[in-house]
Write a protein that holds these residues in place. Structure first.
Motif, short mmCIF file in Angstrom:
data_model
loop_
_atom_site.label_atom_id
_atom_site.label_comp_id
_atom_site.label_asym_id
_atom_site.label_seq_id
_atom_site.Cartn_x
_atom_site.Cartn_y
_atom_site.Cartn_z
N MET A 245 13.99 8.96 -6.09
CA MET A 245 13.00 9.34 -5.08
C MET A 245 12.83 8.26 -4.02
SD MET A 245 9.99 11.04 -7.44
CE MET A 245 9.89 9.63 -8.55
N VAL A 246 12.52 8.71 -2.80
CA VAL A 246 12.12 7.85 -1.70
C VAL A 246 10.89 8.48 -1.07
CG1 VAL A 246 12.75 6.90 0.55
CG2 VAL A 246 14.47 7.04 -1.26
N HIS A 247 9.87 7.67 -0.77
CA HIS A 247 8.63 8.23 -0.23
C HIS A 247 7.86 7.13 0.49
CE1 HIS A 247 5.96 11.94 -1.23
NE2 HIS A 247 5.64 11.47 -0.03
N SER A 248 7.14 7.54 1.53
CA SER A 248 6.23 6.62 2.21
C SER A 248 4.86 6.70 1.56
CB SER A 248 6.13 6.97 3.70
OG SER A 248 5.10 6.23 4.32
N TYR A 289 11.77 4.40 -4.56
CA TYR A 289 11.73 3.40 -3.49
C TYR A 289 10.60 3.81 -2.55
CZ TYR A 289 13.38 0.17 0.11
OH TYR A 289 13.48 -0.85 1.03
N THR A 290 9.63 2.90 -2.36
CA THR A 290 8.45 3.21 -1.55
C THR A 290 8.51 2.47 -0.23
OG1 THR A 290 7.08 3.56 -3.51
CG2 THR A 290 5.94 3.13 -1.44
N PHE A 291 8.36 3.22 0.87
CA PHE A 291 8.14 2.61 2.18
C PHE A 291 6.63 2.45 2.35
CE2 PHE A 291 12.17 4.98 3.31
CZ PHE A 291 12.96 3.84 3.36
N THR A 297 8.11 11.11 6.45
CA THR A 297 9.57 11.14 6.55
C THR A 297 10.11 10.15 7.58
OG1 THR A 297 9.47 13.01 8.10
CG2 THR A 297 9.73 13.54 5.75
N PRO A 298 9.87 8.86 7.41
CA PRO A 298 10.25 7.88 8.43
C PRO A 298 11.76 7.76 8.63
CG PRO A 298 9.59 6.77 6.41
CD PRO A 298 9.24 8.22 6.24
N ASP A 307 18.81 4.07 7.19
CA ASP A 307 19.83 3.26 6.52
C ASP A 307 19.34 2.78 5.15
OD1 ASP A 307 21.46 3.60 8.69
OD2 ASP A 307 21.07 1.62 9.56
N SER A 308 18.06 2.38 5.07
CA SER A 308 17.51 1.93 3.80
C SER A 308 17.50 3.06 2.78
CB SER A 308 16.09 1.40 4.00
OG SER A 308 16.07 0.26 4.83
N THR A 309 17.14 4.26 3.24
CA THR A 309 17.11 5.42 2.35
C THR A 309 18.48 5.73 1.79
OG1 THR A 309 15.20 6.39 3.48
CG2 THR A 309 16.61 7.90 2.23
#
Length: 329
Positions: A245-248, A289-291, A297-298, A307-309
Motif C-alpha cells: 500500500m501507498v497512501h497520503s 508507505y506513507t506520504f 493521490t499525490p 517516482d517514490s511510489t
C-alpha cells in the motif's frame, strides 16, 4: 486377457500424458534465478496493444465491451512473466484505463519486466443511494476478476500469447480502483458481503464473480493499493494474500485511517493505516508507505511522489516474485 492388459497399459500411458499436460504450469526450475535488477529497474522498451477481455451489463442495462491495454517488455526472453492488472480511479463514475497516471504506472512496470494491463471497468452509480454505490463497487470487482480469467483463458486455450505465469497475477489500482482491488482480494463470500450490505445486491448482479464466468479461477497472488480502503477490516481474517500500500496521511478523498467517504459509500471506509494495523495481527503480509501530508493521490500530480511510489512498489513486489517459475521453456 492379452487385449485387456494391452488396454490397461494404454490407459495408464494416456492418463500419465494427460496429467503431465494438465499440470505443466506447476513445474518449476529450482536453479533459475531472476536476471540482475529485473523487476526493480527499467530495462526494456514496451509493446502495447489494446484487446477486448469481456462484455458486461452496465448500470444503464446496456451491454458494454470491456477492453484492456496490455503492455509487454520487448525483446524479452523469459518464457513466463508475472502480471499486474491495474484499475484507474475516479469515484466509480469517471476515469479511463489510458489516463496519464495509469499509463505511467503500467509502462514503468512493463519496462521492469512485468506484463501489465490497464483495464476498463463499468462506471456509474445509478440514483446514488448507498446500495447503488455498493453495486458500482461490485461491478468493478467483477470486471477485475474477468480480466484475471482472460489471462488464464488465453494461457490455456491460445498457447499463452502474452507469456504470463498464471499463478503470479497481481491486482492494483488507485483510489476507487484500489478500493475495488482490495475488495477483490479480501471479500470472499456472500456472508462477508452481508456484514456491510444486503446480500440481495449480489444476487441481482450475478454474485461476486459476475456474468463473465469462464472455467478458470479469478485467484490472484497479491494486491497493490494506492490510496485505497476496505469496507470491513474483518475481511482480512483467514487470508494470506500479501498486500502493498501507498497512501497520503491527509488524503481528503479516501481516508488514511477511517471515515465516511462519499461518493465511495455512505458507510465507513477503513484506509491503509487501519488495514496495515489490522494486518499485523493476521496472516496478511502488509507493507505500507506513507506520504506525510501530501494530499490526495499525490503521485498523480507530482513527479517526485510518482517516482517514490513506483520505486517502493517495485521493491516490495520483487520480494514476492517466485523466480523459479519464470525461466521454464
Amino acid at each position: 486377457m492379452r487385449n485387456f492388459l494391452r488396454y490397461l497399459f494404454l490407459t495408464i500411458i494416456i492418463a500419465g500424458l494427460f496429467a503431465r499436460c494438465k499440470n505443466v504450469d506447476n513445474k518449476v526450475n529450482p536453479s533459475y534465478v531472476c536476471p540482475a535488477n529485473r523487476f526493480t529497474t527499467e530495462q526494456f522498451t514496451v509493446i502495447t496493444a489494446t484487446m477486448p477481455y469481456g462484455t458486461a451489463i452496465d448500470v444503464a442495462g446496456k451491454t458494454q465491451t470491456l477492453q484492456m491495454d496490455i503492455n509487454q517488455p520487448a525483446a524479452d526472453t523469459l518464457a513466463h512473466r508475472p502480471v499486474i492488472i491495474y484499475l484507474h480511479g475516479g469515484g466509480f463514475t469517471t476515469g479511463t484505463r489510458n489516463n496519464a497516471w495509469a499509463n505511467k504506472f503500467c509502462q514503468a512496470f512493463a519496462k521492469r519486466g512485468y506484463v501489465t494491463a490497464s483495464i476498463d471497468y463499468r462506471l456509474g452509480i445509478g440514483a446514488g443511494g448507498d446500495n447503488d454505490i455498493i453495486s458500482a463497487q461490485v461491478r468493478a470487482v467483477q470486471d477485475a476478476k474477468a480480466a484475471v480469467r482472460f489471462f488464464k483463458q488465453t494461457a490455456i486455450e491460445q498457447g499463452n500469447p502474452y507469456r504470463v505465469d498464471t499463478s503470479q497475477i497481481y491486482i492494483a489500482g488507485e483510489s476507487a480502483g484500489a478500493i475495488a482491488a482490495l475488495q477483490m482480494g479480501y471479500l470472499k463470500s456472500v456472508s462477508d458481503f452481508s456484514e456491510v450490505a444486503d446480500a440481495s445486491i449480489l444476487n441481482g448482479l450475478n454474485g461476486l464473480e459476475g456474468a463473465n464466468t469462464l472455467p478458470y479461477s479469478s485467484k490472484i497472488a497479491g494486491v497493490i493499493s494506492l490510496s485505497g480502503a476496505l469496507l470491513d477490516l474483518n475481511w482480512l481474517n483467514n487470508s494470506t494474500l500479501p498486500l502493498i500500500m501507498v497512501h497520503s496521511s491527509n488524503d481528503a478523498t479516501t481516508p488514511y485511517k477511517m471515515a465516511i467517504a462519499a461518493p465511495y459509500t455512505a458507510k465507513p471506509l477503513y484506509g491503509s493505516f487501519s488495514i496495515d494495523s489490522t494486518a499485523i495481527g493476521s496472516s496478511v503480509t502488509s507493507a505500507l508507505y506513507t506520504f506525510k501530508n501530501a494530499g490526495t493521490t499525490p503521485y498523480i500530480t507530482s513527479t517526485k511522489y510518482a517516482d517514490s511510489t513506483i520505486k517502493y512498489v517495485a521493491r516490495q513486489l520483487f520480494g514476492l516474485i517466485d523466480c523459479t517459475r519464470l525461466g521454464r521453456r
